[in-house]
Design a protein around this motif. Sequence first.
Motif, PDB file in Angstrom:
ATOM      1  N   LEU A 177       0.822  -1.200   0.000  1.00 27.62           N
ATOM      2  CA  LEU A 177       0.000   0.000   0.000  1.00 27.62           C
ATOM      3  C   LEU A 177       0.862   1.258   0.000  1.00 27.62           C
ATOM      4  O   LEU A 177       0.541   2.247  -0.675  1.00 27.62           O
ATOM      5  N   LEU A 178       1.968   1.235   0.732  1.00 26.11           N
ATOM      6  CA  LEU A 178       2.875   2.384   0.738  1.00 26.11           C
ATOM      7  C   LEU A 178       3.442   2.639  -0.655  1.00 26.11           C
ATOM      8  O   LEU A 178       3.614   3.794  -1.069  1.00 26.11           O
ATOM      9  N   VAL A 179       3.715   1.556  -1.396  1.00 26.52           N
ATOM     10  CA  VAL A 179       4.184   1.716  -2.782  1.00 26.52           C
ATOM     11  C   VAL A 179       3.088   2.366  -3.617  1.00 26.52           C
ATOM     12  O   VAL A 179       3.344   3.271  -4.425  1.00 26.52           O
ATOM     13  N   GLY A 180       1.842   1.908  -3.423  1.00 25.30           N
ATOM     14  CA  GLY A 180       0.730   2.508  -4.147  1.00 25.30           C
ATOM     15  C   GLY A 180       0.549   3.976  -3.826  1.00 25.30           C
ATOM     16  O   GLY A 180       0.301   4.797  -4.716  1.00 25.30           O
ATOM     17  N   LEU A 181       0.690   4.335  -2.554  1.00 27.67           N
ATOM     18  CA  LEU A 181       0.579   5.744  -2.168  1.00 27.67           C
ATOM     19  C   LEU A 181       1.714   6.566  -2.773  1.00 27.67           C
ATOM     20  O   LEU A 181       1.499   7.697  -3.235  1.00 27.67           O
ATOM     21  N   VAL A 185       1.366   9.827  -5.220  1.00 30.18           N
ATOM     22  CA  VAL A 185       1.985  11.133  -4.982  1.00 30.18           C
ATOM     23  C   VAL A 185       2.853  11.529  -6.173  1.00 30.18           C
ATOM     24  O   VAL A 185       2.847  12.684  -6.614  1.00 30.18           O
ATOM     25  N   LEU A 186       3.590  10.561  -6.708  1.00 30.12           N
ATOM     26  CA  LEU A 186       4.460  10.831  -7.857  1.00 30.12           C
ATOM     27  C   LEU A 186       3.657  11.340  -9.046  1.00 30.12           C
ATOM     28  O   LEU A 186       4.054  12.299  -9.717  1.00 30.12           O
ATOM     29  N   TRP A 210       2.124   6.057 -14.047  1.00 27.25           N
ATOM     30  CA  TRP A 210       2.402   5.024 -13.051  1.00 27.25           C
ATOM     31  C   TRP A 210       1.144   4.289 -12.592  1.00 27.25           C
ATOM     32  O   TRP A 210       1.167   3.579 -11.582  1.00 27.25           O
ATOM     33  N   LYS A 211       0.060   4.426 -13.325  1.00 29.56           N
ATOM     34  CA  LYS A 211      -1.180   3.755 -12.937  1.00 29.56           C
ATOM     35  C   LYS A 211      -1.064   2.232 -12.840  1.00 29.56           C
ATOM     36  O   LYS A 211      -1.701   1.625 -11.970  1.00 29.56           O
TER      37      LYS A 211
END
Length: 300
Positions: A177-181, A185-186, A210-211
């Motif tokens: 999930l942190l990677v998804g967040l 943000v990116l 990055w979707k």
Amino acid sequence: MNSITTGKRWSPARLRSAFTVRSRPPAERAAYVVGAVLMAVGVFHLGVFLVDGGSWEGPVSWRKPTTFGLSFGLTLITIAWISSHLVVGPRTRAWLLGLFTADCVLEVGGISLQAWRGVPSHFNSQTPFDRTVAMSLALGGAVLVGVLGTMAVVALRGRLRGTRDMRLALRAGFAFLLVGLATGVLMIVKGTTLYRSGDHQAAFETAGSWKPVHGVTLHAVLVLPLIAEGARLLGWDERRRHGAVVIGTGLYLVATLVAVLAVTTTVSAGPPPGAIPSGAWDCRVPGAVIVARSARSGRP
């Protein structure tokens, strides 16, 4: 879902008790109800698209309220469930869930409003009202990162209730999930930078590059705990359940690496002629791929 933490096999009575919304704290009950409503909003906008037609792609389309409604609703329900495993005080959990619930409503509401107005919801400062909506969505994104980031830190520090397989599922799920967040943000930073530089078209067309990674990693925090839960319902012992979660985590890692490779290759080489637009990669609504392909081939 207290029986999850005991390691006992589920009985029909325990199953009913675990999923009885009335037995949950008020903030959790509200999150379940609001999550279901947001998913219904997503389904409604998918129906609008099927009736109204138009493009599934682009900054102004019915895709955004559809995908955001479904994804935010599902994420809210997921967080309401798994947050019961975090070792935090009841008041802290209630505040986190309350903030996240309000934020989900803000995000889906703002995006849906702009879709009905026929204007972009993000990177849009054409009028004072549009600027206010865009800034509200950006602020909501910051709140989302703060709340989920706080829960992730608690989970990754090992402050969890549950059996070994469920603890692994939660820690791995929050890590993904942190990677998804981070990818979310990116994309926002990239789009905002391009828009402020005056290249509005590039902001709308490339900000979502990055979707694939964002979509793959976002819901691991639901899928991996469900693997542990499903294995429990099958009566597997803790060792087999833990092995199933390890395999699921490995598959998620491979899928994430493939998505990263696809994104970096596309960004460095540029999309080939006729490539599926980035929005079609939004795996929160797999039907988007079918729609995009049909539109490309000229089939209804």
